[in-house]
Design a protein around this motif. Structure first.
Motif, short mmCIF file in Angstrom:
data_model
loop_
_atom_site.label_atom_id
_atom_site.label_comp_id
_atom_site.label_asym_id
_atom_site.label_seq_id
_atom_site.Cartn_x
_atom_site.Cartn_y
_atom_site.Cartn_z
N TYR A 1 61.78 8.15 3.07
CA TYR A 1 62.00 6.85 1.96
C TYR A 1 63.06 6.55 1.13
CZ TYR A 1 57.32 7.02 4.40
OH TYR A 1 56.71 6.87 5.37
N LYS A 2 63.85 7.46 1.64
CA LYS A 2 64.94 7.24 0.63
C LYS A 2 64.86 7.21 -0.67
CE LYS A 2 68.14 7.17 3.80
NZ LYS A 2 67.90 8.14 4.60
N ILE A 3 63.64 8.54 -1.04
CA ILE A 3 63.37 8.27 -2.67
C ILE A 3 63.55 10.36 -3.21
CG2 ILE A 3 61.38 6.64 -2.25
CD1 ILE A 3 59.19 8.56 -2.02
N GLY A 4 63.15 10.50 -4.21
CA GLY A 4 62.76 11.49 -4.98
C GLY A 4 61.70 11.10 -6.09
N PHE A 5 61.27 12.86 -6.83
CA PHE A 5 60.34 12.69 -7.27
C PHE A 5 60.95 14.25 -8.47
CE2 PHE A 5 56.99 12.88 -3.54
CZ PHE A 5 57.09 11.71 -4.12
N PRO A 6 61.70 13.45 -9.54
CA PRO A 6 62.01 14.29 -10.09
C PRO A 6 61.35 14.58 -11.55
CG PRO A 6 63.38 12.42 -10.54
CD PRO A 6 62.69 12.03 -9.47
N ARG A 7 61.21 15.68 -12.11
CA ARG A 7 60.17 16.22 -13.21
C ARG A 7 60.31 15.26 -14.67
NH1 ARG A 7 59.92 17.41 -8.50
NH2 ARG A 7 58.17 18.86 -7.85
N VAL A 8 60.11 15.12 -14.96
CA VAL A 8 60.51 14.14 -16.39
C VAL A 8 59.59 14.98 -17.40
CG1 VAL A 8 60.89 11.71 -14.95
CG2 VAL A 8 58.52 12.30 -16.17
N GLU A 9 58.58 15.47 -17.48
CA GLU A 9 58.31 15.91 -18.78
C GLU A 9 57.85 17.36 -17.93
OE1 GLU A 9 55.66 14.23 -21.57
OE2 GLU A 9 56.15 12.51 -21.07
N THR A 10 57.62 18.74 -18.27
CA THR A 10 57.02 19.86 -18.25
C THR A 10 56.18 20.68 -19.08
OG1 THR A 10 58.22 21.43 -18.25
CG2 THR A 10 58.43 20.49 -16.77
N TRP A 11 55.10 21.26 -18.92
CA TRP A 11 53.99 21.47 -19.94
C TRP A 11 53.37 23.01 -19.16
CZ3 TRP A 11 48.78 23.19 -20.72
CH2 TRP A 11 48.48 22.86 -21.47
N ALA A 12 53.02 24.30 -20.10
CA ALA A 12 52.58 24.72 -19.82
C ALA A 12 51.76 26.21 -20.65
CB ALA A 12 53.01 25.99 -18.93
N ARG A 13 51.30 26.52 -20.55
CA ARG A 13 50.98 27.59 -22.04
C ARG A 13 50.02 28.70 -20.40
NH1 ARG A 13 45.39 24.66 -23.96
NH2 ARG A 13 47.30 23.61 -25.45
N PHE A 14 50.41 29.78 -21.67
CA PHE A 14 50.03 30.84 -20.74
C PHE A 14 49.55 31.93 -21.50
CE2 PHE A 14 54.86 29.37 -20.25
CZ PHE A 14 55.10 29.63 -18.72
N ARG A 15 48.10 31.86 -20.83
CA ARG A 15 46.61 32.78 -21.85
C ARG A 15 47.65 34.13 -21.50
NH1 ARG A 15 43.14 29.46 -22.70
NH2 ARG A 15 43.26 27.39 -22.21
N LYS A 16 46.86 34.83 -19.79
CA LYS A 16 47.79 36.90 -20.33
C LYS A 16 48.59 36.99 -19.63
CE LYS A 16 43.47 37.16 -21.58
NZ LYS A 16 42.86 38.01 -22.27
N PRO A 17 49.19 38.06 -19.71
CA PRO A 17 50.71 38.23 -18.51
C PRO A 17 50.07 38.88 -17.26
CG PRO A 17 49.08 39.99 -20.18
CD PRO A 17 49.03 38.77 -20.29
N ALA A 18 51.01 38.42 -16.71
CA ALA A 18 51.16 38.77 -15.11
C ALA A 18 52.14 39.90 -15.07
CB ALA A 18 50.21 37.30 -13.88
N ALA A 19 52.18 41.03 -14.00
CA ALA A 19 53.17 41.28 -13.72
C ALA A 19 54.17 41.40 -12.97
CB ALA A 19 52.81 42.83 -13.98
N GLN A 20 55.24 41.43 -12.67
CA GLN A 20 56.41 41.09 -11.22
C GLN A 20 55.65 42.11 -10.44
OE1 GLN A 20 58.83 39.32 -11.74
NE2 GLN A 20 59.35 39.29 -9.34
N GLY A 21 55.19 41.39 -9.20
CA GLY A 21 54.45 41.81 -7.75
C GLY A 21 52.66 41.83 -8.10
N ASP A 22 52.38 41.13 -8.99
CA ASP A 22 50.48 40.71 -8.81
C ASP A 22 51.03 39.30 -7.37
OD1 ASP A 22 50.47 42.18 -11.00
OD2 ASP A 22 50.12 40.79 -12.53
N LEU A 23 49.34 39.56 -7.05
CA LEU A 23 49.07 38.24 -6.17
C LEU A 23 48.76 37.52 -7.45
CD1 LEU A 23 49.05 38.24 -3.34
CD2 LEU A 23 46.59 39.08 -3.23
N VAL A 24 49.14 36.82 -7.18
CA VAL A 24 48.01 35.35 -7.73
C VAL A 24 47.88 34.27 -6.91
CG1 VAL A 24 49.24 35.80 -10.21
CG2 VAL A 24 50.30 34.52 -8.50
N ALA A 25 46.69 33.61 -7.54
CA ALA A 25 46.39 32.60 -6.76
C ALA A 25 46.41 31.09 -7.72
CB ALA A 25 44.94 32.54 -6.46
N VAL A 26 46.92 30.10 -6.85
CA VAL A 26 47.40 28.31 -7.90
C VAL A 26 46.70 27.70 -7.42
CG1 VAL A 26 49.23 27.62 -8.34
CG2 VAL A 26 50.02 29.30 -8.03
N THR A 27 46.13 26.82 -8.30
CA THR A 27 45.50 25.79 -8.31
C THR A 27 45.63 24.66 -8.48
OG1 THR A 27 43.07 27.38 -8.08
CG2 THR A 27 42.95 24.45 -8.90
#
Length: 137
Positions: A32-58
Motif C-alpha cells: 500500500y506504499k504506507i508506513g506507521f510511524p509512532r508519533v507519541e508513546t507512553w508507559a508506566r512501569f509498575r513492577k520490575p521484570a528481570a532479564q530472562g523472565d517470561l512475560v505475557a503481553v496483551t
C-alpha cells in the motif's frame, strides 16, 4: 530488564497482529506504499521484570481516527495477574515516500475489522490512567 525492551515488546505485538491476519507489516507497507510511524508513546512501569523472565503481553486498539490508531499494551509475568507495565502509542498512517499523513487504506481497515473501535474525533482531553488514550495526533 531495560525499560526500552518493553517498547520492543509492544512493537512485536503489533507485528504479530498483522502476521496473524495474513499480511505481515513489511508486506502491508510495500503493497500500500504506507508506513506507521509512532508519533507519541507512553508507559508506566509498575513492577520490575528481570532479564530472562517470561512475560505475557496483551494488546488492543483503543481508539482510532481516519489516519491514526492508538495501540494499548499490558505486560504481566506469564500466568500471573499482577500488572508489570502498561503502555500505549499512537501511530499515524503516512504515504511513502512523501511521508505525509493519509487515511488508513480501506483494505487495512477491513483486515483489522475485528479489532477496531468506532472511529473517533480528535480530542485534547487527557485521561488519568493513560495520558495518550484521549489525544489523537
Amino acid at each position: 530488564m531495560y525499560y526500552g525492551n518493553f517498547f520492543r515488546y509492544f512493537e512485536i505485538c503489533e507485528e504479530d497482529l498483522f502476521a496473524s491476519l495474513g499480511l505481515p507489516r513489511p508486506q502491508l507497507f510495500e503493497k500500500y506504499k504506507i508506513g506507521f510511524p509512532r508519533v507519541e508513546t507512553w508507559a508506566r512501569f509498575r513492577k520490575p521484570a528481570a532479564q530472562g523472565d517470561l512475560v505475557a503481553v496483551t494488546t488492543w486498539i483503543e481508539k482510532r481516527t481516519e489516519k491514526s490508531l492508538l495501540y494499548c499494551f499490558e505486560i504481566r509475568h506469564d500466568g500471573q495477574e499482577e500488572l508489570l507495565v502498561e503502555g500505549s502509542y499512537w501511530i499515524v498512517c503516512v504515504a511513502r515516500p512523501q511521508f505525509r499523513s493519509t487515511p488508513l487504506p480501506a483494505e487495512v481497515l477491513a483486515l483489522l475489522k475485528d479489532y477496531l473501535p468506532p472511529i473517533s474525533r480528535r480530542s485534547r482531553e487527557h485521561s488519568e490512567r493513560h495520558p495518550h488514550r484521549d489525544v489523537a495526533p
